[in-house]
Design an enzyme around this catalytic site. Structure first.
Site, PDB file in Angstrom:
ATOM      1  N   HIS A 158       0.850  -1.200   0.000  1.00 37.53           N
ATOM      2  CA  HIS A 158       0.000   0.000   0.000  1.00 37.53           C
ATOM      3  C   HIS A 158       0.886   1.251   0.000  1.00 37.53           C
ATOM      4  CE1 HIS A 158      -3.113  -2.683   1.625  1.00 37.53           C
ATOM      5  NE2 HIS A 158      -3.993  -1.703   1.527  1.00 37.53           N
ATOM      6  N   ASN A 189       8.440  -3.551   3.149  1.00 37.34           N
ATOM      7  CA  ASN A 189       7.048  -3.294   3.493  1.00 37.34           C
ATOM      8  C   ASN A 189       6.756  -3.514   4.972  1.00 37.34           C
ATOM      9  OD1 ASN A 189       4.257  -2.822   2.893  1.00 37.34           O
ATOM     10  ND2 ASN A 189       3.911  -5.039   2.859  1.00 37.34           N
ATOM     11  N   GLU A 279      13.308  15.160  -5.166  1.00 37.08           N
ATOM     12  CA  GLU A 279      12.936  15.912  -6.384  1.00 37.08           C
ATOM     13  C   GLU A 279      13.891  15.565  -7.516  1.00 37.08           C
ATOM     14  OE1 GLU A 279      12.786  20.072  -5.302  1.00 37.08           O
ATOM     15  OE2 GLU A 279      10.618  19.956  -5.001  1.00 37.08           O
ATOM     16  N   ASP A 285       8.244  18.238  -8.563  1.00 35.30           N
ATOM     17  CA  ASP A 285       8.432  19.443  -7.746  1.00 35.30           C
ATOM     18  C   ASP A 285       7.439  19.390  -6.596  1.00 35.30           C
ATOM     19  OD1 ASP A 285       8.875  21.912  -6.621  1.00 35.30           O
ATOM     20  OD2 ASP A 285       8.118  23.075  -8.325  1.00 35.30           O
ATOM     21  N   PHE A 286       7.961  19.183  -5.393  1.00 39.24           N
ATOM     22  CA  PHE A 286       7.100  19.112  -4.224  1.00 39.24           C
ATOM     23  C   PHE A 286       6.945  20.487  -3.575  1.00 39.24           C
ATOM     24  CE2 PHE A 286       9.071  14.954  -4.766  1.00 39.24           C
ATOM     25  CZ  PHE A 286       7.930  14.195  -4.926  1.00 39.24           C
ATOM     26  N   GLN A 295      10.398  27.020   0.133  1.00 39.42           N
ATOM     27  CA  GLN A 295      10.674  25.682  -0.429  1.00 39.42           C
ATOM     28  C   GLN A 295      12.144  25.333  -0.258  1.00 39.42           C
ATOM     29  OE1 GLN A 295       9.175  24.223  -4.374  1.00 39.42           O
ATOM     30  NE2 GLN A 295       7.991  26.120  -4.324  1.00 39.42           N
ATOM     31  N   GLU A 299      13.184  22.162   1.796  1.00 35.48           N
ATOM     32  CA  GLU A 299      13.544  21.035   0.930  1.00 35.48           C
ATOM     33  C   GLU A 299      15.022  20.659   1.029  1.00 35.48           C
ATOM     34  OE1 GLU A 299      12.151  22.006  -2.990  1.00 35.48           O
ATOM     35  OE2 GLU A 299      10.057  21.715  -2.410  1.00 35.48           O
TER      36      GLU A 299
END
Ligand code: MN
Length: 305
Positions: A158, A189, A279, A285-286, A295, A299
């Protein structure tokens, strides 16, 4: 004839003087305007952040419509400019009331999934376990069935964890759509990946509203020649304390984990990285709605708690 030339000459000189006077009058005004255009607000990244008001986000609430869900889950931006148009088959935006994602038809896994995690999402509903194809995909696309993962050695991993959506059966059930799955090794996981999931729920219980982006990149193989098995899985968690906005002091956790076995006992903190690094690895681009200088601060920092 001579007189005419003299008058003409005088008129010409007067016109010339007039033109010079006009230029002398208008030039400083033009200069002023140009200065305004060329010199916007002076940039002082570090200082400006501290004085900027925090960026306010929509208060945590449970979306009831697709457009509310889009506003909620993409509040910090759409990292790949995904579109709900089948022409964008490898960057296809799918939104339900519980999360938003960009689906990649060629890879048959999501590029990224975006959701919010708040204490209101955590309830007592049991795991529905109803893995199923996502019928929202265009009819002529290959739909991914749970059986594609059977006996592959990989888990149906998930991206939005089942345990992040336990306030209703419907919410929990939404996490079992195959578009929310990516092949993950059992050790990833059920190891550091799951430990970070548990940690994020503990943050949410302590009045942090989490804005989460997560996905995987790279390709080491394919399941049934269809589903990409990624080399790495990443996650970005922006933890905003309830009722405050985002500023340069906001905690951002970013991790990049290898999709391999032998890491089950590792601490999730061993895989901390910067958003900027993710990124670069993904090309996305977050946090794109935030001012560029904010940012940069958020970042480039690696979480240290
Ligand atoms: Mn960014």
């Amino acid at each position: 004839m001579k007189k005419g030339v003299t008058i003409g000459g005088i008129i010409a000189v007067l016109l010339l003087i007039g033109a010079i006077a006009f230029c002398a009058w208008i030039a400083p005004k033009i200069n002023e305007k140009l200065a305004e255009i060329n010199d916007p607000i002076p940039e002082k990244p570090e200082e400006t952040n501290k004085t900027l008001p925090p960026v306010k986000l929509p208060t945590a609430k449970q979306p009831q419509t697709t457009s509310e869900a889009e506003r909620t889950y993409l509040a910090l931006g759409n990292p790949s400019s995904a579109r709900a148009n089948p022409i964008f088959s490898n960057n296809y935006l799918l939104i339900n009331n519980h999360y938003a994602l960009s689906y990649n038809r060629s890879k048959a896994i999501p590029n990224w999934v975006a959701w919010q995690l708040t204490k209101e999402d955590l309830g007592g509903v049991e795991r529905q376990n109803n893995f199923r194809p996502d019928n929202r995909l265009p009819k002529n696309w290959k739909n991914i069935f749970p059986s594609y993962y059977t006996r592959s050695g990989y888990n149906r991993g998930h991206i939005v964890p089942s345990a992040d959506r336990t306030k209703s059966r419907e919410a929990n059930s939404s996490t079992f759509l195959m578009t929310n799955m990516t092949p993950q090794t059992p050790d990833l996981n059920q190891g550091p990946w799951e430990k970070l999931e548990r940690y994020s729920r503990s943050l949410a219980r302590r009045n942090n509203d989490l804005f989460i982006y997560s996905g995987c990149y790279g390709e080491k193989s394919k399941l049934r020649r269809t589903v990409t098995v990624p080399t790495n899985c990443w996650k970005i968690i922006v933890a905003v304390s309830r009722n405050s906005g985002i500023d340069s002091s906001t905690r951002v956790i970013a991790v990049d984990m290898p999709n391999k076995n032998g890491i089950r006992d590792d601490n999730w903190r061993d895989y901390k990285t910067s958003v900027r690094n993710i990124e670069q690895k993904t090309g996305f681009d977050f946090l794109s709605v935030l001012p560029k200088n904010l940012q940069n601060v958020l970042e480039m920092r690696v979480d240290s708690r």
